[in-house]
Design an enzyme around this catalytic site. Structure first.
Site: not given
Length: 486
Positions: A177, A305, A392
């Site tokens: 990320s 995600e 995610h």
């Protein structure tokens, strides 16, 4: 009686402890405290010390919501896990945590380096400045201070890895990320050249800011406090006050989309600033023209995600809301035609996933190949529960081995056999990451023709990139620096 491990670093001797077969050193300072005149300055190396310094506890977190601010400010620290303190010359893996560029700490138990280190690498993690302290554009301060902190930590690794059994010439940086946005930036930053040999980018954000956009955001945050975004004004403001002002602006961001563009629809007001100096170009442009050609890259994303960040998840998305989102993020696209059975809510999540995190990673692979470098691609499609999907951060938990069986079993929508599958998938991913740190993850490199991708399901496979419909939609889009509209 166990003799606790001691290692002489360039600044002095540190004492850690043995935890099973791994020697662990926590809270080693790599830069001086960012307080007083150094608060918004570039980092400078930690001061030497006499005697033996205990490295038994993680250093304090950098200023962020929910953290206590250390009186000494001694938060620019790193941690080392090593299975062999001799002259082993082991690969070194340096982890850069995520957290939207506004939060995160190396003391997060989900990012414990012991499992990776026990498999045969020297593992390093670090704290770096986040939020206004690390990423706001401030007149009189260098841009990208959080990235400069990371460079300082990598220099520490170069100078000290051998003392912990590592090979300073075989360093792999990896992140997830915002940590991967940092990795992508480090690939192209001149001052980071030569500090690492390989990079792993897990969920690349598509947001890199122009100075104009970053300045507008910083000015808005400072205005919440009645000051300007300058070193002189902000030095008088406490870190907690800046955190509160940032949170106020973050909640207002969707109202600012006309002024700031689509970044206002993201969950963060910060990203690396493409200033032509610290960061000369956005990574897609830089890699495509040959930057970091000699640095191998492993890049990829999870399938779902946007699920965890989706403010619309579990609610009905109207067709008008979907149309507005498509016009903002993917105008003239044919999402509806290519997904005729998808609901507006499913398409809303999909286009946000593609714009923010999935397609930026795929395009980074394309750019790396275009620039003449070696790149490998992956996608995590395995999930342990129905609600979150292949979400995610799930790849991070699997690689570190910190997704517990009870965490899976206790989830209300856990799939049958998921606890057993998780061990299998995690072992596959971790082995591939470790193999990459040694030179090759074990499958064919990516190229835009075959699009070979390692796909992690309950039984991982190697196949063409699975998200072909999204790839086609975004095939002519150019990810680059985001600027103010117009």
């Amino acid at each position: 009686m166990t003799i606790e491990p001691e290692v002489r670093t360039a600044a002095g001797v540190v004492r850690g402890r043995w935890e099973n077969i791994v020697a662990v050193f926590r809270g080693i300072p790599y830069a001086q405290s960012p307080i007083g005149a150094r608060r918004f300055a570039a980092p400078i190396p930690a001061q030497p010390w006499d005697g033996v310094r205990d490295a038994l506890a993680f250093g304090p977190s950098v200023p962020q919501a929910g953290s206590a601010i250390s009186d000494t400010g001694d938060c620019l620290t790193l941690n080392v896990w090593s299975p062999d303190l001799g002259t082993a010359g082991l690969p070194v893996m340096v982890w850069i945590h995520g957290g939207r560029y506004v939060e995160g700490t190396s003391s997060n138990p989900h990012q414990d380096g012991a499992t990776l280190a026990a498999a045969g690498v020297v593992m390093v993690s670090m704290n770096y400045r986040v939020g206004v302290e690390g990423f706001a554009q401030i007149t009189g301060a260098p841009n990208n201070r959080g990235l400069l902190d990371q460079v300082a930590a990598l220099r520490w690794v170069r100078d000290n890895a051998a003392a912990f059994g590592g090979d300073p010439g075989n360093v792999t940086v990896f992140g997830q990320s915002a940590g991967t946005g940092s990795v992508a930036a480090l690939l192209t930053m001149p001052i980071a050249a030569g500090l690492f040999r390989r990079a792993i980018a897990q969920s690349v954000p598509g947001t890199f800011f122009s100075p104009r956009l970053a300045a507008a955001i910083s000015a808005t945050i400072a205005a919440q406090l009645g000051v300007r975004a300058t070193v002189d004004d902000l030095t008088r403001i406490s870190p907690h006050a800046l955190i509160t002002a940032t949170d106020t602006v973050l909640r207002r961001m969707p109202e600012l989309v006309e002024s700031w563009g689509p970044m206002a629809l993201t969950p963060t007001p910060f990203s690396p600033i493409v200033d032509g100096d610290v960061l000369p170009y956005a990574p897609w442009r830089a890699l495509a023209t040959g930057a970091a050609r000699d640095i191998d890259l492993l890049v990829g994303h999870t399938r779902d995600e946007y699920r965890l960040a989706n403010p619309k998840f579990g609610t009905e998305v109207t067709d008008d809301e979907l149309t507005a989102t498509l016009e903002r993020l993917a105008p003239n696209s044919d999402y509806r035609a290519l997904h005729p059975d998808a609901t507006p809510g499913e398409l809303y999540e999909l286009v946000n996933s593609d714009w923010l995190l999935r397609m930026p990673g795929l395009h980074l692979a394309d750019a790396k190949h275009a620039g003449g470098g070696q790149v490998w691609n992956y996608e995590l499609c395995w999930a342990f529960n129905r609600d979150q999907g292949a979400s995610h951060s799930l790849d991070m938990l699997l690689v570190f081995g910190t997704l517990g069986r009870d965490d899976i079993r206790n989830h209300p929508s856990a799939f049958p056999n998921a606890a057993d599958e998780a061990i299998h998938v995690a072992n596959h991913m971790r082995t591939d990451w470790l193999n990459f740190a040694n030179g090759n993850p074990g499958w064919a490199p990516y190229d835009p023709n075959t699009r070979t991708t390692r796909v992690y399901t309950a039984t991982p496979t190697t196949q063409p990139y699975p998200e072909e419909r999204s790839r086609r939609i975004w095939s002519t889009y150019q990810f680059d620096t985001l600027d103010l509209p117009g």
